[in-house]
Design a protein around this motif. Structure first.
Motif, PDB file in Angstrom:
ATOM      1  N   PRO A  27      16.943   1.853 -27.521  1.00  0.00           N
ATOM      2  CA  PRO A  27      15.749   1.342 -26.845  1.00  0.00           C
ATOM      3  C   PRO A  27      15.501   2.065 -25.523  1.00  0.00           C
ATOM      4  O   PRO A  27      16.416   2.661 -24.953  1.00  0.00           O
ATOM      5  CB  PRO A  27      16.061  -0.132 -26.626  1.00  0.00           C
ATOM      6  N   THR A  28      14.270   2.011 -25.047  1.00  0.00           N
ATOM      7  CA  THR A  28      13.918   2.624 -23.776  1.00  0.00           C
ATOM      8  C   THR A  28      12.985   1.709 -22.998  1.00  0.00           C
ATOM      9  O   THR A  28      12.297   0.870 -23.575  1.00  0.00           O
ATOM     10  CB  THR A  28      13.291   4.026 -23.973  1.00  0.00           C
ATOM     11  N   GLY A  29      12.993   1.869 -21.695  1.00  0.00           N
ATOM     12  CA  GLY A  29      12.125   1.049 -20.853  1.00  0.00           C
ATOM     13  C   GLY A  29      12.175   1.534 -19.422  1.00  0.00           C
ATOM     14  O   GLY A  29      12.892   2.477 -19.081  1.00  0.00           O
ATOM     15  N   ALA A  30      11.381   0.869 -18.574  1.00  0.00           N
ATOM     16  CA  ALA A  30      11.322   1.229 -17.161  1.00  0.00           C
ATOM     17  C   ALA A  30      10.878   0.015 -16.355  1.00  0.00           C
ATOM     18  O   ALA A  30      10.245  -0.901 -16.887  1.00  0.00           O
ATOM     19  CB  ALA A  30      10.354   2.380 -16.949  1.00  0.00           C
ATOM     20  N   CYS A  31      11.197   0.039 -15.067  1.00  0.00           N
ATOM     21  CA  CYS A  31      10.723  -1.007 -14.170  1.00  0.00           C
ATOM     22  C   CYS A  31      10.447  -0.388 -12.810  1.00  0.00           C
ATOM     23  O   CYS A  31      11.001   0.658 -12.467  1.00  0.00           O
ATOM     24  CB  CYS A  31      11.720  -2.152 -14.051  1.00  0.00           C
ATOM     25  N   ALA A  32       9.568  -1.046 -12.056  1.00  0.00           N
ATOM     26  CA  ALA A  32       9.221  -0.538 -10.735  1.00  0.00           C
ATOM     27  C   ALA A  32       8.754  -1.690  -9.853  1.00  0.00           C
ATOM     28  O   ALA A  32       8.119  -2.635 -10.328  1.00  0.00           O
ATOM     29  CB  ALA A  32       8.119   0.510 -10.844  1.00  0.00           C
ATOM     30  N   ARG A  33       9.078  -1.585  -8.576  1.00  0.00           N
ATOM     31  CA  ARG A  33       8.554  -2.499  -7.573  1.00  0.00           C
ATOM     32  C   ARG A  33       8.589  -1.804  -6.222  1.00  0.00           C
ATOM     33  O   ARG A  33       9.344  -0.855  -6.011  1.00  0.00           O
ATOM     34  CB  ARG A  33       9.317  -3.813  -7.530  1.00  0.00           C
ATOM     35  N   PHE A  34       7.741  -2.281  -5.328  1.00  0.00           N
ATOM     36  CA  PHE A  34       7.693  -1.762  -3.969  1.00  0.00           C
ATOM     37  C   PHE A  34       8.316  -2.793  -3.036  1.00  0.00           C
ATOM     38  O   PHE A  34       8.091  -3.998  -3.197  1.00  0.00           O
ATOM     39  CB  PHE A  34       6.247  -1.475  -3.548  1.00  0.00           C
ATOM     40  N   VAL A  35       9.094  -2.297  -2.081  1.00  0.00           N
ATOM     41  CA  VAL A  35       9.738  -3.168  -1.098  1.00  0.00           C
ATOM     42  C   VAL A  35       9.469  -2.607   0.300  1.00  0.00           C
ATOM     43  O   VAL A  35       9.113  -1.436   0.458  1.00  0.00           O
ATOM     44  CB  VAL A  35      11.264  -3.292  -1.341  1.00  0.00           C
ATOM     45  N   ASN A  36       9.699  -3.453   1.320  1.00  0.00           N
ATOM     46  CA  ASN A  36       9.580  -2.988   2.701  1.00  0.00           C
ATOM     47  C   ASN A  36      10.918  -2.406   3.162  1.00  0.00           C
ATOM     48  O   ASN A  36      11.882  -2.366   2.393  1.00  0.00           O
ATOM     49  CB  ASN A  36       9.074  -4.105   3.618  1.00  0.00           C
ATOM     50  N   LYS A  37      10.984  -1.987   4.418  1.00  0.00           N
ATOM     51  CA  LYS A  37      12.209  -1.340   4.925  1.00  0.00           C
ATOM     52  C   LYS A  37      13.408  -2.286   4.915  1.00  0.00           C
ATOM     53  O   LYS A  37      14.547  -1.848   4.919  1.00  0.00           O
ATOM     54  CB  LYS A  37      11.973  -0.751   6.311  1.00  0.00           C
ATOM     55  N   ASP A  38      13.148  -3.605   4.878  1.00  0.00           N
ATOM     56  CA  ASP A  38      14.220  -4.596   4.817  1.00  0.00           C
ATOM     57  C   ASP A  38      14.569  -4.978   3.380  1.00  0.00           C
ATOM     58  O   ASP A  38      15.275  -5.947   3.139  1.00  0.00           O
ATOM     59  CB  ASP A  38      13.824  -5.841   5.616  1.00  0.00           C
ATOM     60  N   ASN A  39      14.021  -4.220   2.426  1.00  0.00           N
ATOM     61  CA  ASN A  39      14.284  -4.419   1.000  1.00  0.00           C
ATOM     62  C   ASN A  39      13.659  -5.702   0.437  1.00  0.00           C
ATOM     63  O   ASN A  39      14.083  -6.189  -0.603  1.00  0.00           O
ATOM     64  CB  ASN A  39      15.786  -4.373   0.700  1.00  0.00           C
ATOM     65  N   GLN A  40      12.651  -6.222   1.108  1.00  0.00           N
ATOM     66  CA  GLN A  40      11.947  -7.409   0.622  1.00  0.00           C
ATOM     67  C   GLN A  40      10.759  -6.965  -0.233  1.00  0.00           C
ATOM     68  O   GLN A  40       9.991  -6.092   0.172  1.00  0.00           O
ATOM     69  CB  GLN A  40      11.460  -8.273   1.791  1.00  0.00           C
ATOM     70  N   PRO A  41      10.576  -7.561  -1.425  1.00  0.00           N
ATOM     71  CA  PRO A  41       9.470  -7.156  -2.305  1.00  0.00           C
ATOM     72  C   PRO A  41       8.109  -7.381  -1.645  1.00  0.00           C
ATOM     73  O   PRO A  41       7.909  -8.356  -0.920  1.00  0.00           O
ATOM     74  CB  PRO A  41       9.619  -8.077  -3.511  1.00  0.00           C
ATOM     75  N   LEU A  42       7.190  -6.461  -1.912  1.00  0.00           N
ATOM     76  CA  LEU A  42       5.812  -6.592  -1.427  1.00  0.00           C
ATOM     77  C   LEU A  42       5.043  -7.412  -2.466  1.00  0.00           C
ATOM     78  O   LEU A  42       4.452  -6.876  -3.402  1.00  0.00           O
ATOM     79  CB  LEU A  42       5.192  -5.211  -1.228  1.00  0.00           C
ATOM     80  N   LEU A  43       5.065  -8.713  -2.299  1.00  0.00           N
ATOM     81  CA  LEU A  43       4.538  -9.634  -3.303  1.00  0.00           C
ATOM     82  C   LEU A  43       3.021  -9.786  -3.284  1.00  0.00           C
ATOM     83  O   LEU A  43       2.456 -10.370  -4.205  1.00  0.00           O
ATOM     84  CB  LEU A  43       5.197 -11.010  -3.145  1.00  0.00           C
ATOM     85  N   LYS A  44       2.357  -9.261  -2.257  1.00  0.00           N
ATOM     86  CA  LYS A  44       0.893  -9.374  -2.207  1.00  0.00           C
ATOM     87  C   LYS A  44       0.204  -8.319  -3.069  1.00  0.00           C
ATOM     88  O   LYS A  44      -1.001  -8.385  -3.284  1.00  0.00           O
ATOM     89  CB  LYS A  44       0.393  -9.273  -0.768  1.00  0.00           C
ATOM     90  N   LEU A  45       0.954  -7.342  -3.554  1.00  0.00           N
ATOM     91  CA  LEU A  45       0.384  -6.319  -4.425  1.00  0.00           C
ATOM     92  C   LEU A  45       0.054  -6.934  -5.775  1.00  0.00           C
ATOM     93  O   LEU A  45       0.611  -7.962  -6.161  1.00  0.00           O
ATOM     94  CB  LEU A  45       1.363  -5.172  -4.607  1.00  0.00           C
ATOM     95  N   LYS A  46      -0.818  -6.266  -6.519  1.00  0.00           N
ATOM     96  CA  LYS A  46      -1.105  -6.639  -7.904  1.00  0.00           C
ATOM     97  C   LYS A  46      -1.006  -5.383  -8.745  1.00  0.00           C
ATOM     98  O   LYS A  46      -1.200  -4.274  -8.244  1.00  0.00           O
ATOM     99  CB  LYS A  46      -2.504  -7.228  -8.027  1.00  0.00           C
ATOM    100  N   SER A  47      -0.684  -5.552 -10.019  1.00  0.00           N
ATOM    101  CA  SER A  47      -0.659  -4.394 -10.916  1.00  0.00           C
ATOM    102  C   SER A  47      -1.699  -4.599 -11.998  1.00  0.00           C
ATOM    103  O   SER A  47      -1.934  -5.711 -12.455  1.00  0.00           O
ATOM    104  CB  SER A  47       0.743  -4.189 -11.520  1.00  0.00           C
ATOM    105  N   GLY A  48      -2.316  -3.489 -12.386  1.00  0.00           N
ATOM    106  CA  GLY A  48      -3.385  -3.576 -13.380  1.00  0.00           C
ATOM    107  C   GLY A  48      -3.341  -2.421 -14.355  1.00  0.00           C
ATOM    108  O   GLY A  48      -2.646  -1.430 -14.150  1.00  0.00           O
ATOM    109  N   ALA A  49      -4.123  -2.581 -15.419  1.00  0.00           N
ATOM    110  CA  ALA A  49      -4.206  -1.561 -16.449  1.00  0.00           C
ATOM    111  C   ALA A  49      -5.632  -1.000 -16.563  1.00  0.00           C
ATOM    112  O   ALA A  49      -5.961  -0.355 -17.536  1.00  0.00           O
ATOM    113  CB  ALA A  49      -3.754  -2.135 -17.798  1.00  0.00           C
ATOM    114  N   GLU A  50      -6.459  -1.275 -15.552  1.00  0.00           N
ATOM    115  CA  GLU A  50      -7.822  -0.729 -15.545  1.00  0.00           C
ATOM    116  C   GLU A  50      -7.944   0.268 -14.402  1.00  0.00           C
ATOM    117  O   GLU A  50      -7.551  -0.044 -13.266  1.00  0.00           O
ATOM    118  CB  GLU A  50      -8.848  -1.843 -15.357  1.00  0.00           C
ATOM    119  N   PRO A  51      -8.477   1.450 -14.686  1.00  0.00           N
ATOM    120  CA  PRO A  51      -8.613   2.458 -13.635  1.00  0.00           C
ATOM    121  C   PRO A  51      -9.627   2.019 -12.573  1.00  0.00           C
ATOM    122  O   PRO A  51     -10.509   1.205 -12.861  1.00  0.00           O
ATOM    123  CB  PRO A  51      -9.091   3.699 -14.384  1.00  0.00           C
TER     124      PRO A  51
END
Length: 181
Positions: free
Chosen positions: A155-179
């Motif tokens: 199997p194959t897969g991937a994951c990604a997230r953005f964090v700040n300098k303190d390693n806290q996730p940037l939870l206000k972001l959104k991800s989409g599949a529309e350009p």
């Protein structure tokens, strides 16, 4: 396929994927396989769902994919590469963020057309396996995160997230599949 809230730990949940595509002669060299452009302009593409492109004699199309856990399941295809893109929506400019990723197996990541990370080797996908060496910036509006993930077998897969300098996730972001329009 509009923008969606992130996973509770900040992982991107909405993607478009393209593939799997056979590695061919590059199967033994992940660096060469990741450097190879399979679609003209692939690092700066802004595909939409069902956008078609030919790779060799085979026509493929971009399809919406959603991760239900922290990672995007890219299926099972030996000696292959799959491309995936997520449109990352930010309500404000983020001058200093870090991209944390995981992949099964090798992967390269581009943010707004610039390579920001690469891993070469075999492994299973785990949270936060890799971190950008330098901070990245997210512009206000839509940012394009593209990856190419190589699979040697299983199997194959991937994951990604953005964090700040303190390693806290940037939870206000959104991800989409529309350009972006």
């Amino acid at each position: 396929a509009g923008a969606a809230a992130l996973h509770t730990k900040g992982f991107l949940t909405k993607w478009l994927d393209f593939g799997p595509l056979p590695l061919g002669d590059a199967a033994g060299d992940p660096n060469a396989a990741l450097a190879k452009e399979r679609i003209p302009g692939q690092k700066t593409l802004k595909p939409a769902q069902h956008t078609k492109a030919s790779v060799g004699a085979t026509e493929h199309r971009w399809e919406v994919a959603e991760s239900t856990d922290f990672f995007l399941d890219l299926g099972v295809a030996e000696n292959s590469v799959t491309l995936a893109v997520s449109y990352v929506h930010s309500d404000e400019e983020v001058a200093e963020a870090f991209l944390l990723t995981g992949s099964d197996d090798s992967a390269a990541w581009w943010l707004n057309g610039q390579e920001v990370q690469k891993f070469l080797g075999g492994r299973g996908v785990v949270k936060d396996q890799d971190r950008t060496a330098k901070p990245v910036s997210l512009k206000k509006g839509v940012n394009v995160l593209m990856t190419a993930v190589i699979n040697g077998g299983g199997p194959t897969g991937a994951c990604a997230r953005f964090v700040n300098k303190d390693n806290q996730p940037l939870l206000k972001l959104k991800s989409g599949a529309e350009p972006p329009k």
